[in-house]
Design an enzyme around this catalytic site. Structure first.
Site, mmCIF file in Angstrom:
data_model
loop_
_atom_site.group_PDB
_atom_site.id
_atom_site.type_symbol
_atom_site.label_atom_id
_atom_site.label_comp_id
_atom_site.label_asym_id
_atom_site.label_seq_id
_atom_site.Cartn_x
_atom_site.Cartn_y
_atom_site.Cartn_z
ATOM 1 N N LYS A 133 27.551 25.513 111.938
ATOM 2 C CA LYS A 133 26.433 26.481 110.540
ATOM 3 C C LYS A 133 25.706 27.010 111.661
ATOM 4 O O LYS A 133 25.160 26.286 112.370
ATOM 5 C CB LYS A 133 25.904 25.382 109.883
ATOM 6 C CG LYS A 133 25.091 25.793 108.795
ATOM 7 C CD LYS A 133 24.366 24.801 108.483
ATOM 8 C CE LYS A 133 23.797 25.688 106.841
ATOM 9 N NZ LYS A 133 22.767 24.978 106.037
ATOM 10 N N LYS A 142 18.417 28.251 111.763
ATOM 11 C CA LYS A 142 17.773 28.947 113.087
ATOM 12 C C LYS A 142 16.423 28.396 114.158
ATOM 13 O O LYS A 142 15.684 28.767 114.347
ATOM 14 C CB LYS A 142 16.343 29.194 112.080
ATOM 15 C CG LYS A 142 15.730 28.388 111.065
ATOM 16 C CD LYS A 142 15.267 28.574 109.959
ATOM 17 C CE LYS A 142 14.501 27.480 108.822
ATOM 18 N NZ LYS A 142 13.734 27.843 108.017
ATOM 19 N N LYS A 195 18.481 14.478 112.187
ATOM 20 C CA LYS A 195 17.186 15.007 112.424
ATOM 21 C C LYS A 195 17.225 13.977 113.378
ATOM 22 O O LYS A 195 16.191 13.925 114.143
ATOM 23 C CB LYS A 195 16.607 14.846 111.583
ATOM 24 C CG LYS A 195 16.897 16.480 110.833
ATOM 25 C CD LYS A 195 15.813 17.172 109.576
ATOM 26 C CE LYS A 195 16.023 17.844 108.970
ATOM 27 N NZ LYS A 195 15.443 18.611 108.568
#
Length: 336
Positions: free
Chosen positions: A198, A201, A111
């Site tokens: 993976k 969203k 991130k």
């Protein structure tokens, strides 16, 4: 009865990966465990959020918990920021956690790279201690997570050992050490566009995921375009055929059939027929959930459920928080 804690961020609409890995098992777990299901909105603000959108997402996710079948009479459903013990306990956790442990977190590395241009907040580094606090406040015995969250649970277990060793009386414990609960099937649902990654969203390629709020025709279109291979043979082989293997995993979760049963059922069939049936199986599950979520959001019952859940959560969390404060010496001597 053992206790389970689970939290989901209200950032974006959950995918079918979240449904298979979390929501689907929540409805089963609440039958046998004392469950706390939390909307972890404080975790969501580690990256910039639009204020009004975030508040609506909190309500949408709360209603979705109910729509999938979580019963507020059996489980506690609440919003993290409405229980201040989470933030207080997180500070105690931070003061007993080493920075090297946090810098090694895979999600922090990923991130922080994605947010380099806009700047990396301290919250991206220190949110794992908040996650630790979430879990330990409710004396959770089990925490259902996907494989990607296993590292955070190991941090929690290490912290509990350290805290008990440092502050507890001999042969006693202050905090409960949780176990990791990973579903045997569907713990890691992969992208429809790239089955080596993976399903997420936040994927910029919307063909890679199916949102739980996607319309039936959108679901059918995404499944038809899902990456498979050129063999046309329906078999489960994650190494050599990750695409069709991922679709088999999804189909098993939405049909209550095993992967082995599906392989036999579609022996000799092509990918087209398989994908059409898979899409209909997903639509058959999601449509009633979507309708129920809308009903809940329009009924006025949600606020009452969340108020009651927050109060129950406060009672449980504050008991553990006080034990932690006593252990480290915060505040005045507790009155008897």
């Amino acid at each position: 009865m053992k206790t389970i804690f689970s939290g989901i961020q209200p950032s974006g609409i959950p995918t079918i990966g979240n449904y298979i890995g979390a929501f689907q098992q929540f409805t089963q777990l609440q039958q046998d465990y004392n469950c706390y299901f939390c909307i972890v909105d404080e975790h969501a603000i580690t990256v910039p959020q639009e204020r009004l959108a975030l508040r609506q997402q909190i309500l949408n996710l709360s209603a979705l918990y109910l729509a999938v079948g979580i019963d507020p009479k059996k489980s506690v459903i609440f919003i993290q920021s409405e229980v201040s013990a989470h933030a207080e306990a997180a500070w105690i956790v931070q003061c007993n956690t080493y920075i090297g442990e946090l810098e090694r977190m895979t999600q922090f590395k990923d991130k922080s790279q994605n947010n380099e241009k806009s700047g990396v907040s301290v919250g991206l580094l220190t949110y794992p201690p908040l996650m630790v606090a979430d879990i330990i406040l409710y004396n959770a015995d089990l925490v259902p997570v996907g494989e990607d969250q296993k590292q955070h649970l190991e941090l929690t277990r290490d912290f509990v050992d350290r805290f008990n060793n440092r502050y507890a009386e001999k042969n006693q414990s202050i905090l409960v050490k949780p176990e990791v609960h990973i579903p045997k099937q569907g713990a890691r649902i992969m992208s429809l566009a790239d089955p080596t990654k993976k399903m997420s969203k936040s994927d910029k390629n919307t063909k890679g995921f199916i949102s739980m709020m996607d319309a039936p025709e959108v679901i059918r279109k995404k499944i038809r375009s899902a990456v498979t291979d050129s063999s046309g043979i329906i078999e489960y082989d994650t190494e050599n055929k990750p695409g069709i293997s991922n679709l088999l995993t999804i189909y098993a979760a939405f049909s209550n059939k095993t992967i082995e049963e599906l392989v036999v059922q579609y022996e000799g069939s092509g990918y087209g027929e398989f994908k059409n049936d898979l899409a209909e199986a997903i639509v058959a599950v999601l449509e009633p959930i979507q309708k129920r979520q809308t009903e809940i959001l329009n009924s006025g019952e949600l606020d009452k459920i969340l108020d009651e859940g927050a109060e129950k959560a406060r009672v449980a969390a504050n008991k553990t928080l006080q034990k932690m404060k006593n252990a480290v010496g915060l505040g005045r001597k507790p009155r008897r």
